[in-house]
Design an enzyme around this catalytic site. Structure first.
Site, short mmCIF file in Angstrom:
data_model
loop_
_atom_site.label_atom_id
_atom_site.label_comp_id
_atom_site.label_asym_id
_atom_site.label_seq_id
_atom_site.Cartn_x
_atom_site.Cartn_y
_atom_site.Cartn_z
N HIS A 139 3.22 6.85 -6.72
CA HIS A 139 2.54 8.12 -7.01
C HIS A 139 3.63 9.30 -6.95
CE1 HIS A 139 -1.63 10.27 -6.56
NE2 HIS A 139 -1.25 10.26 -7.89
N HIS A 170 0.88 -1.06 -0.08
CA HIS A 170 0.04 -0.04 -0.06
C HIS A 170 0.99 1.25 0.10
CE1 HIS A 170 -3.53 2.68 1.26
NE2 HIS A 170 -2.81 3.28 1.76
N GLU A 171 1.84 1.14 0.96
CA GLU A 171 2.77 2.64 1.24
C GLU A 171 3.58 2.65 -0.20
OE1 GLU A 171 1.77 4.68 2.99
OE2 GLU A 171 0.67 3.62 4.20
N HIS A 187 1.75 4.50 -2.75
CA HIS A 187 1.79 5.85 -2.50
C HIS A 187 3.48 6.36 -2.97
CE1 HIS A 187 -1.84 6.68 -0.52
NE2 HIS A 187 -1.59 6.00 0.58
ZN ZN Z 1 -2.80 5.18 2.00
#
Ligand code: ZN
Length: 679
Positions: free
Chosen positions: A471, A464-465, A468
């Site tokens: 991104h 998940h991280e 990010h």
């Molecule tokens: Zn998040």
């Protein structure tokens, strides 16, 4: 005395010279940065030429660089590796920064120039990213109160300053409770705990000077395994009650009075801006657009989730009774019996799975997935400066060797780090005055072990991280304020959440889930059972999350928020929505940092579920092609990761998917489809 913030950094890639930065360097650098920023703004407003995009909007994009560089280092260190000295500076400077940013946001001469450009925006011959930048900058001024009369502006500034202080205190109180509390155990107290949990507890004891004993802390990565495995119901209750009471006790670290004041101030702020509630104000600038869209989504899952949780509870109760536990399931029993039912039903045991989830290998899996999807390569650079010996640094390059950015991976829990997991940046990508490459950090709170073994959930958090991070790292935009993750809050979780899906791809697991001793890949049979068990306990997970999101919305939709009795309010909301007694809300108000340690996720905790509609529906597109690494689709997805805030989020999504998102994939993914008819 030399201050590194006043020097040009000669470190590789412009990384901060961490070894030379001391707490006392920040205040003079902050003061200088704010003064310089004010002078830059004065130069824009003092320009006798008529406003142009270049002399106003671009000049603003160019301002504040010194302050941003210092702030980037400070806020990261204060989150990941804080000290009393840094905490004091954070408390002192939070209201000063709030005042500083309001001074710029409410500068009438600056707004006049922006407003004039905004009125003429159709005639300025702007590129699409420039037009969006102008529109969003204008909206930012309006939403800060630029159109309000002078007395209301002054009040907006005072509220913003006070909120900054309250947010900082709130976060520090939670950290205090997590640091302060420990459950010290002897060998004889460890019944039920598998090796990984014993090792982590031994390691935590060692770090706290209790060598030879075992320590459970209130970090999620410590207390959750304890609640899952400890056969000692009495100790589970002790740990659980301390965990859910973080921030809730009389004395100087009590977060209840802070919440009362925060909620009242936000309501006042919204009313000054002409909205009935803070949620209305907040959601007006979101992908969801209004409260009713958010409520609709939350209620779509709430009913089916409660039904699923009730069925789960019945199974847990049967299991408990069979073991001679005849009392009703209590909140500190849920994880323990859920694990037993999971073992019985799917023949799967967390302690059997965990040896296959070595941190090192899961990091490799995240890297290689980014290689296959987006063509990135990661090279470890132990020569580069770090702020703590546990941090690993990587250079990120394209396949052809072109430098993309720097990735700092900070994986372990420690008492100087706030809880949870997050991504942030030391430097954002931009191409405005020459290419600037990003420096991005991922923080996790895994319990360190020899080796460090993750649960499946931990591995998901890692992915998940990392989503990010991508991104931020794949960002390819012109202007700094449009960089990477600076998108609407209910869109920012799409790149992170969709990335989690690649962990559960069978190909990923059979390649990277390898036993830490034998190196053998996870047996096919265990893998099959592991994936089959993924819908298990989703009733619990969906209930604890959705209740928190509904609680957030209730806190922020009230039009009169004075004198909230926090505990009574929480109770009344949970009663109203019919919260199952055996399940606690995922974050109780007194440690709900998303809501009260900052305003980013206030009236915005729903964003995870909103983005889950997008990520489930988006990953479905890969499944439809039959290839989870489909190169054409990956190229389209890369556009979402690289566009930052240069385009409208719904437009970006539909360009990738070929249509607007649908909710069905989310319900299927959470195993909530069967009961949907009864909702
Ligand atoms: Zn998040």
């Amino acid at each position: 005395m030399s201050n590194p913030f006043f020097e040009t950094w000669t470190t590789p890639f412009g990384l901060p010279p961490f070894d030379r930065i001391q707490a006392e360097h920040f205040p003079p650098a902050f003061d200088h940065g704010m003064a310089e920023n004010i002078a830059e703004i004065a130069a824009i407003t003092g320009n006798s030429d008529a406003p142009t995009f270049a002399n106003t909007i671009e000049a603003m994009e160019r301002s504040g660089r010194f302050l941003n560089r210092v702030g980037g280092v400070f806020w990261n260190l204060n989150s990941s590796n804080t000290t009393d000295a840094l905490e004091t500076i954070a408390r002192d400077y939070a209201p000063k920064f709030a005042q500083h940013s309001m001074r710029i946001a409410l500068d009438p001469a600056l707004f006049a120039r922006v407003a004039e450009l905004y009125e003429r925006r159709g005639t300025l011959d702007l590129a699409p990213d420039q037009l969006r930048l102008l529109e969003r900058q204008h909206l930012g001024f309006v939403r800060s109160g630029a159109l309000l009369p002078p007395d209301a502006k002054a009040r907006m500034t005072a509220i913003t300053e006070r909120l900054a202080t309250l947010h900082t205190l709130f976060g520090q109180n939670v950290l205090h409770d997590e640091k302060d509390w420990q459950l010290v155990l002897e060998e004889s107290d460890l019944a039920g705990l598998p090796d990984f949990a014993r090792n982590a507890a031994a390691q935590a004891a060692k770090e706290r000077g209790q060598e030879g004993k075992y320590v459970i802390t209130l970090a999620r990565s410590s207390v959750e395994p304890f609640l899952t495995f400890s056969a000692r119901r009495d100790l589970r209750q002790v740990a659980y009650e301390a965990w859910i009471r973080r921030g809730e006790h009389e004395g100087e670290h009590d977060n209840r009075p802070l919440i009362r004041e925060i909620v009242a101030l936000r309501t006042e702020q919204a009313k000054l801006m002409g909205y009935a509630s803070y949620a209305d104000f907040k959601l007006d600038d979101s992908m969801a657009k209004d409260t009713s869209a958010v409520e609709w989504l939350l209620l779509q899952v709430w009913g089916p989730a409660k039904e699923k949780a009730a069925a789960e509870r019945a199974e847990l109760q049967d299991c408990a009774r069979a073991e001679g536990m005849n009392e009703p399931i209590a909140p500190w029993d849920w994880r323990y019996y859920a694990e037993k039912v999971r073992q019985a039903k799917y023949d799967i045991d967390e302690a059997e799975v965990k040896p296959y989830f070595v941190l090192e290998n899961m990091v490799r899996a995240a890297f290689d997935t980014a290689g296959r999807l987006f063509g990135l390569t990661f090279t470890e650079r132990p020569d580069l400066p770090v702020y703590h010996p546990d941090v690993r640094v990587y250079e990120v390059t394209e396949k052809d060797g072109r430098h993309v950015g720097i990735f700092l991976h900070d994986n372990f829990a420690r008492s100087s780090k706030r809880s949870g997991a997050w991504m942030s940046s030391y430097r954002d990508q931009e191409n405005f005055d020459g290419a600037v490459s990003p420096i991005i950090v991922n923080n996790n709170n895994f319990s360190k072990g020899e080796p460090t073994l993750l649960s499946f959930d931990d591995a998901e958090t890692l992915f998940h991280e990392f989503g990010h991070f991508l991104h931020g790292c794949l960002s390819n935009v012109r202007y700094p304020s449009q960089s990477g993750t600076s998108v609407r809050r209910d869109f920012v979780e799409l790149p992170s959440q969709i990335y989690e899906h690649w962990l559960a791809v069978p190909e990923t697991l059979s390649t990277y889930a390898r036993h830490h001793q034998t190196g053998e890949p996870i047996p096919q049979d265990l893998l099959r059972r592991l994936l089959a068990a993924r819908n298990f306990n989703q009733g619990f997970g969906t209930v604890e999350y959705t209740a928190a999101a509904l609680l957030d919305l209730e806190f922020h939709t009230r039009s009169d928020a004075a004198d909230t009795d926090v505990a009574a309010f929480e109770r009344s909301v949970l009663d109203k929505i019919g919260m199952p007694a055996e399940i606690a809300v995922r974050h109780r108000p007194t440690h709900f940092q998303h809501l009260f340690a900052g305003s980013g996720y206030a009236a915005g905790y729903y964003a995870y579920l909103w983005a889950e509609v997008l990520d489930a529906d988006g990953f479905e597109a890969f499944l439809e092609t039959g290839n989870p690494f489909d190169p054409d689709l990956a190229a389209k997805l890369k556009t979402i990761y690289s566009s930052g805030d240069t385009r409208d989020p719904m437009e970006l999504y539909t360009a990738f998917r070929g249509r607007e998102p649908r909710i069905e994939a989310l319900l299927k993914h959470r195993g909530l489809t069967q009961s949907l008819g009864d909702a």
